[in-house]
Write a protein that holds these residues in place. Structure first.
Motif, PDB file in Angstrom:
ATOM      1  N   CYS A  23      83.655  28.277 -33.129  1.00 17.65           N
ATOM      2  CA  CYS A  23      84.711  29.282 -33.097  1.00 17.65           C
ATOM      3  C   CYS A  23      85.927  28.750 -33.856  1.00 17.65           C
ATOM      4  O   CYS A  23      86.002  27.565 -34.199  1.00 17.65           O
ATOM      5  N   ASP A  24      86.867  29.654 -34.098  1.00 19.36           N
ATOM      6  CA  ASP A  24      88.128  29.287 -34.724  1.00 19.36           C
ATOM      7  C   ASP A  24      89.094  28.851 -33.625  1.00 19.36           C
ATOM      8  O   ASP A  24      89.559  29.675 -32.822  1.00 19.36           O
ATOM      9  N   ALA A  25      89.379  27.565 -33.564  1.00 18.90           N
ATOM     10  CA  ALA A  25      90.224  27.044 -32.493  1.00 18.90           C
ATOM     11  C   ALA A  25      91.636  27.625 -32.566  1.00 18.90           C
ATOM     12  O   ALA A  25      92.286  27.827 -31.531  1.00 18.90           O
ATOM     13  N   VAL A  26      92.126  27.912 -33.762  1.00 16.48           N
ATOM     14  CA  VAL A  26      93.484  28.455 -33.901  1.00 16.48           C
ATOM     15  C   VAL A  26      93.580  29.805 -33.201  1.00 16.48           C
ATOM     16  O   VAL A  26      94.515  30.066 -32.431  1.00 16.48           O
ATOM     17  N   ALA A  27      92.602  30.681 -33.451  1.00 11.48           N
ATOM     18  CA  ALA A  27      92.629  32.012 -32.843  1.00 11.48           C
ATOM     19  C   ALA A  27      92.480  31.937 -31.335  1.00 11.48           C
ATOM     20  O   ALA A  27      93.175  32.637 -30.582  1.00 11.48           O
ATOM     21  N   VAL A  28      91.566  31.088 -30.848  1.00 15.28           N
ATOM     22  CA  VAL A  28      91.329  31.005 -29.402  1.00 15.28           C
ATOM     23  C   VAL A  28      92.549  30.442 -28.693  1.00 15.28           C
ATOM     24  O   VAL A  28      93.006  30.982 -27.661  1.00 15.28           O
ATOM     25  N   VAL A  29      93.113  29.346 -29.205  1.00 13.85           N
ATOM     26  CA  VAL A  29      94.271  28.729 -28.555  1.00 13.85           C
ATOM     27  C   VAL A  29      95.463  29.690 -28.578  1.00 13.85           C
ATOM     28  O   VAL A  29      96.198  29.827 -27.592  1.00 13.85           O
ATOM     29  N   ALA A  30      95.656  30.377 -29.696  1.00 20.09           N
ATOM     30  CA  ALA A  30      96.779  31.327 -29.779  1.00 20.09           C
ATOM     31  C   ALA A  30      96.631  32.444 -28.752  1.00 20.09           C
ATOM     32  O   ALA A  30      97.611  32.837 -28.086  1.00 20.09           O
ATOM     33  N   GLU A  31      95.413  32.941 -28.586  1.00 23.07           N
ATOM     34  CA  GLU A  31      95.188  34.040 -27.640  1.00 23.07           C
ATOM     35  C   GLU A  31      95.414  33.601 -26.203  1.00 23.07           C
ATOM     36  O   GLU A  31      96.032  34.316 -25.399  1.00 23.07           O
ATOM     37  N   ARG A  32      94.944  32.366 -25.867  1.00 18.15           N
ATOM     38  CA  ARG A  32      95.094  31.895 -24.479  1.00 18.15           C
ATOM     39  C   ARG A  32      96.537  31.515 -24.177  1.00 18.15           C
ATOM     40  O   ARG A  32      97.038  31.755 -23.074  1.00 18.15           O
ATOM     41  N   VAL A  33      97.258  30.947 -25.140  1.00 22.25           N
ATOM     42  CA  VAL A  33      98.673  30.632 -24.911  1.00 22.25           C
ATOM     43  C   VAL A  33      99.479  31.930 -24.772  1.00 22.25           C
ATOM     44  O   VAL A  33     100.398  32.028 -23.949  1.00 22.25           O
ATOM     45  N   ARG A  34      99.096  32.944 -25.535  1.00 22.39           N
ATOM     46  CA  ARG A  34      99.765  34.234 -25.422  1.00 22.39           C
ATOM     47  C   ARG A  34      99.557  34.816 -24.021  1.00 22.39           C
ATOM     48  O   ARG A  34     100.481  35.406 -23.421  1.00 22.39           O
ATOM     49  N   PHE A  35      98.356  34.636 -23.469  1.00 23.64           N
ATOM     50  CA  PHE A  35      98.078  35.133 -22.125  1.00 23.64           C
ATOM     51  C   PHE A  35      98.928  34.406 -21.083  1.00 23.64           C
ATOM     52  O   PHE A  35      99.546  35.021 -20.212  1.00 23.64           O
ATOM     53  N   TRP A  36      99.006  33.079 -21.183  1.00 25.61           N
ATOM     54  CA  TRP A  36      99.753  32.304 -20.194  1.00 25.61           C
ATOM     55  C   TRP A  36     101.270  32.406 -20.406  1.00 25.61           C
ATOM     56  O   TRP A  36     102.050  32.094 -19.504  1.00 25.61           O
ATOM     57  N   SER A  37     101.668  32.823 -21.577  1.00 24.00           N
ATOM     58  CA  SER A  37     103.110  32.925 -21.839  1.00 24.00           C
ATOM     59  C   SER A  37     103.778  33.973 -20.958  1.00 24.00           C
ATOM     60  O   SER A  37     104.981  33.885 -20.660  1.00 24.00           O
ATOM     61  N   VAL A  38     103.012  34.992 -20.527  1.00 23.39           N
ATOM     62  CA  VAL A  38     103.579  36.008 -19.635  1.00 23.39           C
ATOM     63  C   VAL A  38     103.998  35.375 -18.320  1.00 23.39           C
ATOM     64  O   VAL A  38     105.114  35.583 -17.822  1.00 23.39           O
ATOM     65  N   LEU A  39     103.109  34.553 -17.740  1.00 23.31           N
ATOM     66  CA  LEU A  39     103.445  33.882 -16.482  1.00 23.31           C
ATOM     67  C   LEU A  39     104.528  32.830 -16.718  1.00 23.31           C
ATOM     68  O   LEU A  39     105.404  32.635 -15.856  1.00 23.31           O
ATOM     69  N   ALA A  40     104.514  32.170 -17.886  1.00 20.92           N
ATOM     70  CA  ALA A  40     105.541  31.177 -18.176  1.00 20.92           C
ATOM     71  C   ALA A  40     106.917  31.833 -18.265  1.00 20.92           C
ATOM     72  O   ALA A  40     107.921  31.263 -17.815  1.00 20.92           O
ATOM     73  N   GLU A  41     106.955  33.030 -18.806  1.00 16.23           N
ATOM     74  CA  GLU A  41     108.237  33.729 -18.889  1.00 16.23           C
ATOM     75  C   GLU A  41     108.744  34.102 -17.510  1.00 16.23           C
ATOM     76  O   GLU A  41     109.952  34.009 -17.230  1.00 16.23           O
TER      77      GLU A  41
END
Length: 435
Positions: A284-302
């Motif tokens: 898989c493309d690690a850039v796309a996967v990591v970006a998507e998962r960080v985007r998901f957790w960023s909601v809770l981080a905010e």
């Protein structure tokens, strides 16, 4: 093993040949000496028959003729001190034989003299002497010994050759067993050996094949059981989704619905993972996967006031891990950040290329860091946490890294917090999107 068997057979054959050939060599030397003495005795007796009938010149001629034909010096000691034939001095043996006793005696020069007493002469007793040198006594012995030595070496060579063939018949199936064992250890459960060799080795081959088949059956059963459990989880997930949709607050319903979607994706990933054949390698493309998962957790981080620092390269980085596996890995690492650091603690995610085509994923936080005992590697033990969690997060990340050909490291972040570094094995970009 072939070398040791050859050495063993060579040593055994050598001992047997030494025990056989040494006495045989001594017997050959004794027979050679006995034959030479017998021949010399016969020659001396033939001369002794002419002592009473021939004169001195006749005896000399007879002795010289026999000396020339046999190569043994023949001398006749007549009464009164006269001699005929080959010149020789009167030895103690000759003096003893002159008393009427035929004998064989060693000389001071190392040879052997055969003495035949001739009695009844007018002046006393005559003695016929046939002299044998050491060469006469050992004639043919060295050639016989050399022949036995060549024969012994040939027998040792034949024994080693036969032992090597027998050892090969034993080691070839054992090498096959070892090769199949290594293939099974590497995950190739279809590897089987062809039983051969001795009965015991053949039994081991059959047992190894049976064991491999049993392992395959157990793993298949385990996969089906895990898949069945995963399917059963869909029923409560469906109920949870219905409860979420019935919430009056649309924002809360959307947030919980996203969590339910994530949980459903994780369950689906488990079903796919347990049914995946071991020889398949996802990417898989690690850039796309990591970006998507960080985007998901960023909601809770905010919501918790956590600053997020995301550093991703511009282009794709293909790793030898499936998107679902890498997503679960990133979720496990970020979940640990939220579970083990206080609210408001920042975290950073950095994805960079590494040497050899590998990819480096670092997740660092501004929390208290790993406990002192954790530096010894305790967090990497499956089921061990020491912080009140299940202890499976780092194990999931470690297995994902190792399955891709990489590794996991625990380090200290620049600010003193914890930092987990994953080295993920790279993959061919052409394989992007493989199952």
């Amino acid at each position: 093993m072939r070398r040791w068997l050859a050495v063993l057979v060579a040593a055994t054959t050598s001992l047997v040949l030494v025990a056989l050939l040494v006495p045989l060599g001594l017997l050959i030397r004794a027979l050679a000496q006995s034959g030479a003495v017998t021949q010399a005795t016969s020659e001396a007796q033939s001369v002794a028959a002419a002592v009473g009938t021939a004169d001195l010149d006749g005896l000399t001629l007879t002795a010289e003729r026999i000396t020339a034909s046999s190569g043994h010096a023949v001398t006749v000691f007549l009464p009164g001190g006269r001699t005929a034939g080959s010149p020789a001095r009167r030895s103690p043996g000759v003096e003893l034989a002159s008393r009427g006793q035929s004998l064989t005696a060693r000389t001071s020069g190392g040879g052997l003299e055969v003495l035949v007493a001739v009695q009844g002469l007018p002046g006393g007793t005559a003695v016929v002497r046939a002299y044998l040198t050491e060469a006469d006594l050992t004639r043919g012995v060295r050639e016989a010994w050399l022949g036995m030595l060549v024969l012994g070496l040939a027998l040792i060579g034949v024994g080693i050759l036969v032992a090597d063939r027998l050892a090969l018949a034993l080691t070839r199936p054992m090498t096959g067993l070892a090769r199949v064992s290594h293939r099974l250890a590497a995950g190739d459960l279809a590897a089987r050996t062809v039983p051969g060799g001795p009965v015991e080795v053949r039994d081991v081959g059959l047992a190894l094949n049976h064991l491999a088949g049993r392992i395959s059956d157990l793993l298949a059963e385990e996969r089906e059981t895990a898949a069945d459990i995963s399917h059963r989880l869909r029923t409560p997930l469906t109920g949870l989704r219905l409860e979420t949709e019935s919430l009056s607050d649309p924002e809360e319903a959307a947030r919980l619905g996203g969590r339910v979607d994530a949980l459903e994706r994780a369950v689906s990933s488990v079903i796919i993972d347990v049914r995946r054949r071991s020889q398949e390698q996802a990417s898989c493309d690690a850039v796309a996967v990591v970006a998507e998962r960080v985007r998901f957790w960023s909601v809770l981080a905010e919501d918790q006031g956590r600053p997020v620092d995301l550093d991703l390269p511009a282009g794709p980085l293909v790793v030898a891990a499936g998107a679902a596996d890498l997503s679960a890995c990133v979720d496990a690492l970020l979940g640990n950040v939220f579970a083990h650091t206080p609210e408001g603690a920042s975290f950073a995610v950095r994805l960079t290329p590494a040497q050899g085509g590998a990819v480096r994923l670092a997740v660092a936080d501004a929390g208290p860091g790993f406990p002192a005992h954790a530096q010894a590697g305790d967090p990497l033990d499956r089921g061990r946490s020491g912080a009140g969690s299940t202890g499976l997060g780092l194990d999931i990340a470690r297995r994902t890294a190792e399955s891709s050909g990489g590794s996991l490291l625990l380090e200290t972040a620049p600010g003193g917090g914890a930092m987990v570094v994953l080295l993920l094995g790279g993959a061919d970009p052409a394989a992007l999107g493989a199952p």
